[in-house]
Design a protein around this motif. Structure first.
Motif, PDB file in Angstrom:
ATOM      1  N   TRP A 118      83.678 101.652  24.822  1.00  0.00           N
ATOM      2  CA  TRP A 118      82.346 101.562  25.426  1.00  0.00           C
ATOM      3  C   TRP A 118      81.679 102.935  25.490  1.00  0.00           C
ATOM      4  O   TRP A 118      80.456 103.039  25.349  1.00  0.00           O
ATOM      5  CB  TRP A 118      82.444 100.955  26.829  1.00  0.00           C
ATOM      6  N   VAL A 119      82.496 103.972  25.682  1.00  0.00           N
ATOM      7  CA  VAL A 119      81.922 105.321  25.732  1.00  0.00           C
ATOM      8  C   VAL A 119      81.326 105.670  24.368  1.00  0.00           C
ATOM      9  O   VAL A 119      80.186 106.137  24.268  1.00  0.00           O
ATOM     10  CB  VAL A 119      82.995 106.355  26.164  1.00  0.00           C
ATOM     11  N   GLU A 120      82.097 105.382  23.315  1.00  0.00           N
ATOM     12  CA  GLU A 120      81.579 105.623  21.959  1.00  0.00           C
ATOM     13  C   GLU A 120      80.326 104.794  21.694  1.00  0.00           C
ATOM     14  O   GLU A 120      79.379 105.271  21.075  1.00  0.00           O
ATOM     15  CB  GLU A 120      82.648 105.235  20.925  1.00  0.00           C
ATOM     16  N   ALA A 121      80.349 103.561  22.194  1.00  0.00           N
ATOM     17  CA  ALA A 121      79.184 102.675  21.991  1.00  0.00           C
ATOM     18  C   ALA A 121      77.950 103.306  22.628  1.00  0.00           C
ATOM     19  O   ALA A 121      76.849 103.276  22.048  1.00  0.00           O
ATOM     20  CB  ALA A 121      79.451 101.298  22.587  1.00  0.00           C
TER      21      ALA A 121
ATOM     22  N   MET B 259      78.598  89.362  30.026  1.00  0.00           N
ATOM     23  CA  MET B 259      78.489  90.820  29.973  1.00  0.00           C
ATOM     24  C   MET B 259      79.258  91.491  31.107  1.00  0.00           C
ATOM     25  O   MET B 259      79.772  92.586  30.957  1.00  0.00           O
ATOM     26  CB  MET B 259      77.020  91.265  30.035  1.00  0.00           C
ATOM     27  N   ILE B 260      79.305  90.817  32.238  1.00  0.00           N
ATOM     28  CA  ILE B 260      80.036  91.382  33.377  1.00  0.00           C
ATOM     29  C   ILE B 260      81.538  91.154  33.205  1.00  0.00           C
ATOM     30  O   ILE B 260      82.361  92.012  33.511  1.00  0.00           O
ATOM     31  CB  ILE B 260      79.521  90.747  34.688  1.00  0.00           C
ATOM     32  N   LEU B 261      81.858  89.971  32.687  1.00  0.00           N
ATOM     33  CA  LEU B 261      83.279  89.612  32.606  1.00  0.00           C
ATOM     34  C   LEU B 261      84.040  90.326  31.496  1.00  0.00           C
ATOM     35  O   LEU B 261      85.220  90.607  31.643  1.00  0.00           O
ATOM     36  CB  LEU B 261      83.413  88.103  32.421  1.00  0.00           C
ATOM     37  N   THR B 262      83.346  90.606  30.393  1.00  0.00           N
ATOM     38  CA  THR B 262      84.060  91.192  29.256  1.00  0.00           C
ATOM     39  C   THR B 262      84.813  92.477  29.638  1.00  0.00           C
ATOM     40  O   THR B 262      86.030  92.550  29.431  1.00  0.00           O
ATOM     41  CB  THR B 262      83.093  91.427  28.073  1.00  0.00           C
TER      42      THR B 262
ATOM     43  N   GLN C 135      81.173  99.781  35.277  1.00  0.00           N
ATOM     44  CA  GLN C 135      80.488 101.080  35.161  1.00  0.00           C
ATOM     45  C   GLN C 135      80.154 101.381  33.684  1.00  0.00           C
ATOM     46  O   GLN C 135      79.134 101.989  33.370  1.00  0.00           O
ATOM     47  CB  GLN C 135      81.391 102.184  35.737  1.00  0.00           C
ATOM     48  N   LYS C 136      81.029 100.913  32.771  1.00  0.00           N
ATOM     49  CA  LYS C 136      80.808 101.175  31.337  1.00  0.00           C
ATOM     50  C   LYS C 136      79.515 100.510  30.867  1.00  0.00           C
ATOM     51  O   LYS C 136      78.790 101.060  30.037  1.00  0.00           O
ATOM     52  CB  LYS C 136      81.986 100.645  30.495  1.00  0.00           C
ATOM     53  N   ILE C 137      79.282  99.317  31.376  1.00  0.00           N
ATOM     54  CA  ILE C 137      78.060  98.589  31.008  1.00  0.00           C
ATOM     55  C   ILE C 137      76.854  99.292  31.647  1.00  0.00           C
ATOM     56  O   ILE C 137      75.812  99.479  31.023  1.00  0.00           O
ATOM     57  CB  ILE C 137      78.151  97.126  31.518  1.00  0.00           C
TER      58      ILE C 137
END
Lengths: 295, 437
Positions: free
Chosen positions: B173-176, B210-213, B242-244
């Motif tokens: 997610w950071v890379e995303a 989106m929250i659950l993933t 937090q990543k989202i």
């Protein structure tokens, strides 16, 4: 003599029978499609019923729960906020345009038609169109603000702007219809009154204030009642454009009722909301009727 | 006189003919078992049923399948109302998110493995790619056979990647976030091109996904195992979500905010979005047959797909959903209904569903390997299904109420409120819903 009285009675009876037959059709229609559903909703509101589960009697439990439901309170607030946002501009803009269209000028018919087009266009089409217009990055409004060097606004995303944005779209849609109502009212005012006022030296503003406005009052009140009821029942724009968001800022009573009934299947709870909504519309209509009566 | 006689004879012949036709129909109807089948109208499902149903009827002349259609978002409601009225269809297609409340209310019949053609649950599991049937189980039982399954993956525009000098898709997610930030184009603080879109906002089930993933990836589910408590404000959940959150507020990859789900594909194909997360249903739009119908290639750039990002050090998990065939518990023809479903879902028909109609059925079969080999865009999604958790995995009859809270949570995330507060309040709201059963 006696025979003539009998004959008269018989004719009257036939007339009455015919009259009853005539009103039987609308009475049946209203009974089946209006009164029965209302009484059924009233009955259902006293139960906990999730369509696919058995009904459980709760008395006024649903109503008590509503009072504690923050989302319901929020939807009530939003509904009244929307009414305030919508009615005053819609009525005043349409009255001004009606006054304009009541004068003779080239292409008047064309302009009247243009203003009426949004009213006859499907609300779903209008919602999609305005959603695109409002898009913060790719919408028409964003394009305009960019050209002017201004930051674009998140119309449907912003907590403060979402409801006004919905209101603006609805004003745009309904003005055409309200103009027609006002034009109807304006055309019933005898021209002779204006001519007499002009002879007495009254200018346009005085003519409007002392002739147009008083004689147009029944139409204004009618438009207000219609707009109020429509505003109270506003559903499709919020369902289509914001789904009640952001953060429930456009969650109106009709949408919350729908959500509970058809998404959560909480039919008893939704019926209690519908009954509250009915009471409010009836109450407001009653006030309007009182205003009519006083004049 | 003769004319009158003729007319009488003609009338008698006509009456006899009409009577004969109706009598024949009545006899044939008596002989046949009528199975009512309600399905989601439109596109691929119409194509599928137009082909499969007549074939099945030809193979089983004693069965008459009567089709009833419904819009995707009305089907469950229609079924509920028909059930209350005591007249439900025998077979119905429903999305997985709708299953729990009907299962809890006892309105579905448990899958009849024998009628489907499987000797045991193990055999049925072996028909599908690993993990799929397990994700379909509710309270340990199987109620639906998939008409299609879908998992999330990344879609990206290769040209945009090359222009920005980015070599490949993000894996975390950071890379995303970092890649999305590079890809985004801004002018006067207005986004001209989005770097990375999550699945479209405004649809409760998508917001829930989106929250659950990230929660799944961090080893959590939305609810505790007994379903009594919401875990949204668990420390691990906060770290995951937090990543989202960062995608919006740290990397600013997305400004779609509350944009409706339906527009995602148009924005992506028109080059206004460089990378997006979405399920494989989008691939249906570019299947070969559809291209022939459109007589054009709907993609003006090279599309590439990849698995969705994961939390660094977390497990690979996606969120999947599906549609499935179920049989009403009130059906008088359960055997016939399950037999028909068994045939509709057999390996050959699963192949046709996937290849011809774009409804992906992950049967473990040589044709699937061949299909994925020939259509590499599908690879990440097959991987996703193997590691997916089906949305009905929440297995709570109040799924839609819970999902509406998730929409509120996503709204607040987009608006940039403090995350811990959002999740504390969201968890409290969901706990209230759970307590009201």
């Amino acid at each position: 003599m006696k025979g003539s009285v009998e004959m008269k009675k018989s004719i009257n009876r036939d007339k009455a029978l015919f009259a009853y037959l005539c009103i039987l059709v609308p009475i049946t229609y209203f009974s089946v499609f209006w009164f029965y559903p209302i009484f059924n909703a009233l009955f259902t509101s006293l139960y906990r019923w999730e369509i696919i589960t058995p009904m459980r009697y709760t008395g006024f439990g649903n109503y008590l729960k509503l009072m504690k439901d923050p989302r319901f309170v929020r939807s009530l607030y939003n509904t009244f906020y929307y009414i305030l946002l919508y009615i005053a501009p819609a009525v005043s803009i349409s009255l001004l345009l009606a006054l304009l269209f009541n004068r003779k000028f080239p292409f008047r018919g064309l302009f009247r038609t243009i203003y009426f087009i949004p009213y006859v266009t499907s609300i779903l089409v209008i919602c999609v169109l305005w959603k695109t217009i409002y898009h913060p990055s790719f919408g028409l409004l964003a394009g305009v603000t960019q050209r002017l060097g201004l930051p674009s606004l998140n119309w449907l995303h912003d907590l403060r702007l979402a409801m006004p944005a919905i209101g603006l779209m609805n004003i745009w849609k309904s003005v055409g219809f309200l103009i027609i109502l006002f034009l109807g009212g304006l055309q019933t005012i005898p021209k002779i009154l204006y001519e007499a006022a002009a002879v007495d030296g009254a200018n346009k503003w005085l003519q409007f204030r002392h002739i147009t406005l008083p004689l147009l009052k029944p139409t204004v009140l009618f438009v207000l009642v219609i707009s109020l009821i429509n505003a109270f029942q506003m559903f499709i724009p919020v369902f289509q454009m914001t789904k009640g968001g952001p953060l429930d800022r456009t969650l109106v009573i009709a949408l919350y009722t729908y959500r509970n009934a058809f998404q959560f299947y909480k039919m008893g709870y939704a019926c209690s909301m519908a009954i509250i909504m009915l009471m409010m519309v009836l109450g407001l209509s009653f006030i309007q009727m009182r205003l009519f009566r006083s004049k | 006189m003769r004319g009158k006689k003729k007319r009488i004879i003609l009338l008698a012949v006509t009456v006899a003919f009409i009577w004969g036709v109706f009598a024949l129909q009545a006899v044939s109807a008596q002989e046949k078992t009528v199975v009512r089948y309600m399905y989601v109208a439109g596109g691929s499902y119409d194509e599928m049923n137009d082909a499969l149903v007549p074939e099945y009827e030809a193979l089983n002349p004693n069965v008459d399948i009567q089709l009833e259609k419904g819009k995707w978002n009305e089907l469950a409601r229609k079924f509920a109302i028909a059930t209350v009225a005591g007249n439900p269809p025998d077979i119905i297609t429903l999305p997985s998110s709708e299953m729990p409340r009907f299962v809890r209310a006892g309105l579905f019949s448990e899958a009849d493995l024998k009628m489907i053609g499987a000797e045991s649950m193990e055999e049925l599991k072996s028909w599908y790619i690993p993990g799929v049937v397990d994700s379909l189980l509710m309270m340990g039982k199987l109620y639906h056979i998939p008409t299609e399954l879908s998992a999330d993956g990344l879609y990206y525009n290769k040209e945009h990647f090359e222009e920005a000098g980015i070599s490949g898709p993000p894996t975390t997610w950071v890379e995303a976030g970092e890649i999305g930030e590079k890809l985004a184009i801004w002018k006067n603080d207005t986004m001209q091109r989005a770097g990375f879109w999550l699945s479209g906002r405004g649809y409760a089930a998508t917001d829930t996904r989106m929250i659950l993933t990230p929660m799944f990836q961090n080893g959590l589910n939305l609810l505790s195992k007994d379903g009594a408590k919401c875990l949204l404000n668990d420390q691990k959940a906060v770290e995951a979500i937090q990543k989202i959150y960062d995608l919006w507020h740290k990397y600013r990859t997305d400004q779609s905010g509350f944009l409706e789900h339906a527009f995602y594909w148009d924005f992506f194909t028109s080059g206004k979005v460089s990378m997006m997360m979405h399920n494989n249903s989008a691939l249906r739009r570019i299947r070969p047959r559809r291209r022939e119908e459109l007589e054009q290639d709907p993609l003006p750039f090279e599309l590439v797909t990849a698995p969705i990002p994961v939390i660094q050090g977390g497990k690979r998990a996606t969120f999947s959903f599906g549609w499935g065939w179920v049989v009403s518990a009130l059906s008088n023809h359960k055997d016939e209904a399950w037999k028909a479903i068994g045939w509709f879902s057999n390996s050959e028909n699963a192949r046709r569903c996937t290849v011809d109609w774009g409804n992906f059925v992950p049967r473990k079969a040589p044709w699937l390997d061949e299909f994925v080999e020939n259509n590499p865009l599908w690879k990440p999604f097959v991987l996703g299904m193997e590691t997916g958790v089906l949305d009905c995995g929440i297995s709570n009859p109040k799924f839609f109420e819970i999902a509406s809270v998730c929409t509120g949570i996503m709204d607040r995330i987009v608006l940039g409120e403090e995350l811990k507060t959002i999740l504390d309040e969201g968890a409290a709201e969901i706990n209230m819903i759970l307590a009201d059963i």
